[in-house]
Scaffold this motif. Structure first.
Motif, short mmCIF file in Angstrom:
data_model
loop_
_atom_site.label_atom_id
_atom_site.label_comp_id
_atom_site.label_asym_id
_atom_site.label_seq_id
_atom_site.Cartn_x
_atom_site.Cartn_y
_atom_site.Cartn_z
N UNK A 54 0.78 -1.24 0.00
CA UNK A 54 0.00 0.00 0.00
C UNK A 54 0.81 1.30 0.00
N UNK A 55 2.07 1.25 0.39
CA UNK A 55 2.88 2.47 0.39
C UNK A 55 3.45 2.80 -0.98
N UNK A 56 3.28 1.91 -1.95
CA UNK A 56 3.85 2.11 -3.29
C UNK A 56 2.76 2.54 -4.27
N UNK A 57 2.97 3.70 -4.87
CA UNK A 57 2.08 4.18 -5.93
C UNK A 57 2.88 5.08 -6.87
N UNK A 58 2.36 5.25 -8.06
CA UNK A 58 3.01 6.06 -9.08
C UNK A 58 1.97 6.96 -9.73
N UNK A 59 2.42 8.07 -10.27
CA UNK A 59 1.55 8.95 -11.04
C UNK A 59 1.77 8.63 -12.50
N UNK A 94 3.02 6.88 -19.12
CA UNK A 94 4.37 7.18 -18.66
C UNK A 94 4.29 7.59 -17.19
N UNK A 95 5.38 7.32 -16.48
CA UNK A 95 5.44 7.64 -15.05
C UNK A 95 5.95 9.06 -14.86
N UNK A 96 5.26 9.80 -14.01
CA UNK A 96 5.64 11.17 -13.67
C UNK A 96 6.20 11.17 -12.25
N UNK A 97 7.21 11.96 -12.04
CA UNK A 97 7.74 12.19 -10.71
C UNK A 97 7.39 13.62 -10.34
N UNK A 98 6.34 13.76 -9.53
CA UNK A 98 5.86 15.09 -9.16
C UNK A 98 6.56 15.57 -7.91
N UNK A 105 9.54 18.76 -11.40
CA UNK A 105 8.83 17.53 -11.74
C UNK A 105 9.31 17.00 -13.09
N UNK A 106 9.33 15.67 -13.22
CA UNK A 106 9.81 15.07 -14.47
C UNK A 106 8.85 13.99 -14.96
N UNK A 138 8.82 18.34 -16.77
CA UNK A 138 7.39 18.49 -17.02
C UNK A 138 7.03 19.94 -17.35
N UNK A 139 7.82 20.87 -16.88
CA UNK A 139 7.60 22.30 -17.17
C UNK A 139 7.64 22.55 -18.67
#
Length: 149
Positions: A54-59, A94-98, A105-106, A138-139
């Motif tokens: 439960x602690x693992x999630x991705x955007x 695609x995975x975002x790192x917010x 952010x990437x 991401x910008x």
């Protein structure tokens, strides 16, 4: 069933909604089942929540909403790994790192996730194209994000 999703609270789901990654995601090889949860009504951004940890999630984001010319075509072995679907039945994310700001952010365009829409089998792949990197700012795509792609 129900799971707690960071930022969204408790979410009800059925087993058939889960995306199954036989090989896991890069760095998370031992986690195989994830629930895609829309972040809002627009269905443009998702939280990919592990149901095993439960602690693992991705955007996640649909890359075509920011890049019209994104060309992530998987190789035959990758398509075979998700049940050899017709390319029209494959979704790409695609995975975002917010981070705190859009400047920090990437988005990872090098390693998209492919999903067989018919059986939910999924795989993260590595594209053999030097124009796609692990970390695009991401910008640089802010205009597309605001307008909705």
């Amino acid at each position: 069933m129900q799971i707690e999703v960071k930022g969204l609270g408790a979410v009800d789901y059925e087993e058939e909604e889960l995306l199954v990654f036989d090989e896991g995601l890069y760095g998370f090889d031992d986690l195989h089942k994830y629930l895609p949860v829309p972040f809002d009504e627009s269905d443009r951004i998702f939280i990919l929540q592990s149901v095993e940890e439960p602690l693992i999630s991705f955007v996640l984001m649909n890359p075509f909403m920011i890049l019209d010319d994104y060309n992530p075509f998987p190789i035959t072995a990758d398509l075979n790994a998700i049940g050899n679907p017709d390319i029209d039945d494959v979704s790409f994310y695609v995975i975002c790192s917010l981070k705190e700001t859009l400047d920090k952010s990437t988005i990872n365009l090098k390693c998209p996730i492919i999903v067989n829409a018919l059986n939910k089998k999924s795989k993260q792949i590595i594209l053999d194209d030097s124009k796609y990197q692990l970390r695009h700012n991401l910008k640089d795509y802010e205009d597309r994000l605001v307008k909705g792609g």
